[in-house]
Design a protein around this motif. Structure first.
Motif, PDB file in Angstrom:
ATOM      1  N   ILE A  55     -22.671   7.400  -1.709  1.00  0.00           N
ATOM      2  CA  ILE A  55     -21.951   7.186  -0.452  1.00  0.00           C
ATOM      3  C   ILE A  55     -20.448   7.180  -0.692  1.00  0.00           C
ATOM      4  O   ILE A  55     -19.681   7.726   0.114  1.00  0.00           O
ATOM      5  CB  ILE A  55     -22.411   5.872   0.211  1.00  0.00           C
ATOM      6  N   PRO A  59     -20.669  11.514   0.132  1.00  0.00           N
ATOM      7  CA  PRO A  59     -21.734  11.081   1.051  1.00  0.00           C
ATOM      8  C   PRO A  59     -22.809  12.136   1.277  1.00  0.00           C
ATOM      9  O   PRO A  59     -23.939  11.789   1.638  1.00  0.00           O
ATOM     10  CB  PRO A  59     -20.981  10.762   2.340  1.00  0.00           C
ATOM     11  N   ASN A 167     -17.645   1.256   4.070  1.00  0.00           N
ATOM     12  CA  ASN A 167     -17.678   2.717   4.202  1.00  0.00           C
ATOM     13  C   ASN A 167     -18.977   3.201   4.855  1.00  0.00           C
ATOM     14  O   ASN A 167     -19.877   3.707   4.184  1.00  0.00           O
ATOM     15  CB  ASN A 167     -17.516   3.321   2.814  1.00  0.00           C
ATOM     16  N   SER A 169     -21.358   5.869   6.520  1.00  0.00           N
ATOM     17  CA  SER A 169     -21.359   7.300   6.236  1.00  0.00           C
ATOM     18  C   SER A 169     -22.587   7.980   6.819  1.00  0.00           C
ATOM     19  O   SER A 169     -23.602   7.332   7.104  1.00  0.00           O
ATOM     20  CB  SER A 169     -21.327   7.529   4.709  1.00  0.00           C
ATOM     21  N   GLY A 183     -17.587  10.023   6.101  1.00  0.00           N
ATOM     22  CA  GLY A 183     -17.591   8.575   6.262  1.00  0.00           C
ATOM     23  C   GLY A 183     -16.257   8.070   6.777  1.00  0.00           C
ATOM     24  O   GLY A 183     -15.252   8.786   6.775  1.00  0.00           O
ATOM     25  N   TRP A 222     -10.750   7.934   5.889  1.00  0.00           N
ATOM     26  CA  TRP A 222     -11.978   8.719   6.057  1.00  0.00           C
ATOM     27  C   TRP A 222     -12.242   9.504   4.777  1.00  0.00           C
ATOM     28  O   TRP A 222     -11.370   9.657   3.917  1.00  0.00           O
ATOM     29  CB  TRP A 222     -11.862   9.673   7.251  1.00  0.00           C
TER      30      TRP A 222
END
Length: 446
Positions: A55, A59, A167, A169, A183, A222
């Motif tokens: 992740i 991701p 985070n 995602s 994410g 992001w």
């Protein structure tokens, strides 16, 4: 939204109360977003995708996880060492004084100390193509702390940066060969900066006066990634993480010595609100893994970090009679950096895989003239090894150990000033340093 964000990051901080403040990659980036990558020196980080910590690194890798649900929890324990040897540091030089005045004091003891860096991830497959997940980690951190009598005390005695990143995602399998992911980062940053006031006698005697900036912020970023699988044996991963632009707000206070005078509302030099803008850098990773045969797998990583986002960081007073004026300057003058890592895995049997890695990690510090006592950083070499144990088909436990060899580090940071209230001295000397790093990661699919 602000209140919900604060609650989320506060919950993450409560879950991970261990220290998060030792820098192990170049600058103060923390690669230890899982412990399973330590043994490979994080080679293949954006392509491995063998547990839910993908992740963070890419991701898109969630589409490759074996179970419908996957949880992964890890802890890295680190012991950095940064020892300074004074080689003629100066309190002032002509024309500030008729002759050069030496800085007096100790070498400050070891500026590094033990730290623990936890992480946690959860991923879930929605259907054959779509997966979602969330991760918690600390992507940046730094702590250097010296004794109060050391020669560089006017530049820094404590510099402590902590981050906590949440985070969420999503990943989508386009076809059998391509997956994509993205994410959002909800990131809290905290900073504490201590130093002693000016080295020279001023109209106000500042002797023994310690200044402290304490500030924090919650901001957003992001990340995106793509994972290619051109053959059953080969994966290529690409991932990008955006900058996170923080405006840290807090207080500038004084203690000891002339603290009462500086905190007087008529002077307003301390005991005031303050802010500093910090753009944490963006990163780009290209990773490769290839299964040579049933026993051996090779991994590689090339990553770039945009450290030049940190140049000169003014600390502004935002209250009191001096509101709007600069209280201090952090002159980083960082450069962008590259990191190269190579790794290998040996599959001994169904239960055990042995891991190895080596990496070269550039420092964002340009030279001795711009090196900060708060970040006595230099290029480093990683040597890593470890193992993965699979007690059953659903469970993996990874162990890793790494030693980071840091080049002997010259410093000649001149912060003498004709304004005696801003004179921080000229620190001249050499650091010797190294880092030991160990970790364990538990992963299970359901």
């Amino acid at each position: 939204m602000k209140r919900n964000t604060f609650r989320l990051t506060t919950l993450a901080s409560a879950l991970f109360v261990a220290g998060l403040s030792s820098a192990h990659a170049g600058g103060f980036q923390l690669l230890e977003q899982n412990a399973s990558g330590i043994a490979n020196a994080y080679a293949g980080s954006a392509a491995v995708a063998d547990n839910a910590s993908t992740i963070f690194f890419n991701p898109a890798g969630m589409t490759q996880l074996s179970g419908a649900k996957e949880v992964s929890l890890g802890l890295a324990v680190v012991k950095p060492s940064f020892k300074f040897a004074n080689q003629g540091s100066l309190a002032a030089v002509p024309p500030l004084t008729p002759v050069a005045v030496p800085l007096t004091g100790s070498n400050g003891a070891d500026a590094g100390d033990w730290a623990a860096i936890p992480n946690g991830y959860y991923a879930q497959r929605i259907n054959d193509r779509l997966s979602v997940g969330v991760g918690f980690g600390a992507p940046f951190g730094l702590k250097t702390e010296y004794t109060d009598d050391w020669v560089g005390r006017f530049q820094s005695t404590l510099f402590d940066i902590k981050t906590m990143n949440v985070n969420p995602s999503v990943a989508y399998r386009v076809n059998d060969k391509v997956s994509v992911g993205a994410g959002v980062s909800i990131q809290k940053m905290e900073a504490t900066y201590d130093r002693y006031a000016a080295t020279l006698t001023t109209p106000i005697n500042l002797s023994g006066t310690k200044l402290r900036l304490k500030a924090d912020d919650v901001s957003f970023g992001w990340n995106v990634g793509v994972l290619f699988q051109p053959t059953a044996a080969t994966r290529v991963g690409l991932s990008y993480r955006s900058k996170v632009k923080h405006t840290l707000t807090g207080t500038l206070t004084a203690s000891g010595g002339a603290a009462a005078v500086l905190s007087n509302p008529a002077i307003g030099a301390a005991g005031v609100n303050a802010k500093v803008d910090v753009d944490l850098p963006d990163t780009f990773i290209v990773s490769f893994t290839h299964q040579l045969n049933p026993r051996w797998e090779v991994l590689a990583d090339l990553s770039w970090t945009g450290w030049s986002s940190l140049d000169v960081l003014p600390i502004y007073r935002t209250s009191g009679v001096q509101a709007g004026t600069t209280a201090d300057l952090l002159e980083a003058h960082f450069r962008d950096t590259w990191r190269v890592a190579l790794g290998a895995n040996y599959h001994y049997n169904n239960a055990w895989t042995f891991k190895f890695g080596i990496a070269h990690d550039e420092s964002p510090v340009k030279n001795a003239d711009t090196r900060l006592v708060s970040l006595p950083d230099n290029n480093r070499i990683w040597l890593s090894l470890g193992a993965q144990w699979r007690p059953d088909r659903a469970t993996r436990v990874d162990f890793g150990l790494a030693h980071l060899f840091i080049n002997d580090t010259r410093i000649s940071h001149n912060q003498t000033s004709s304004d005696p209230t801003k004179n921080k001295g000229w620190v001249i000397g050499e650091y010797t340093g190294n880092i030991w790093l160990a970790g364990v990661q538990y992963s299970r699919s359901f």
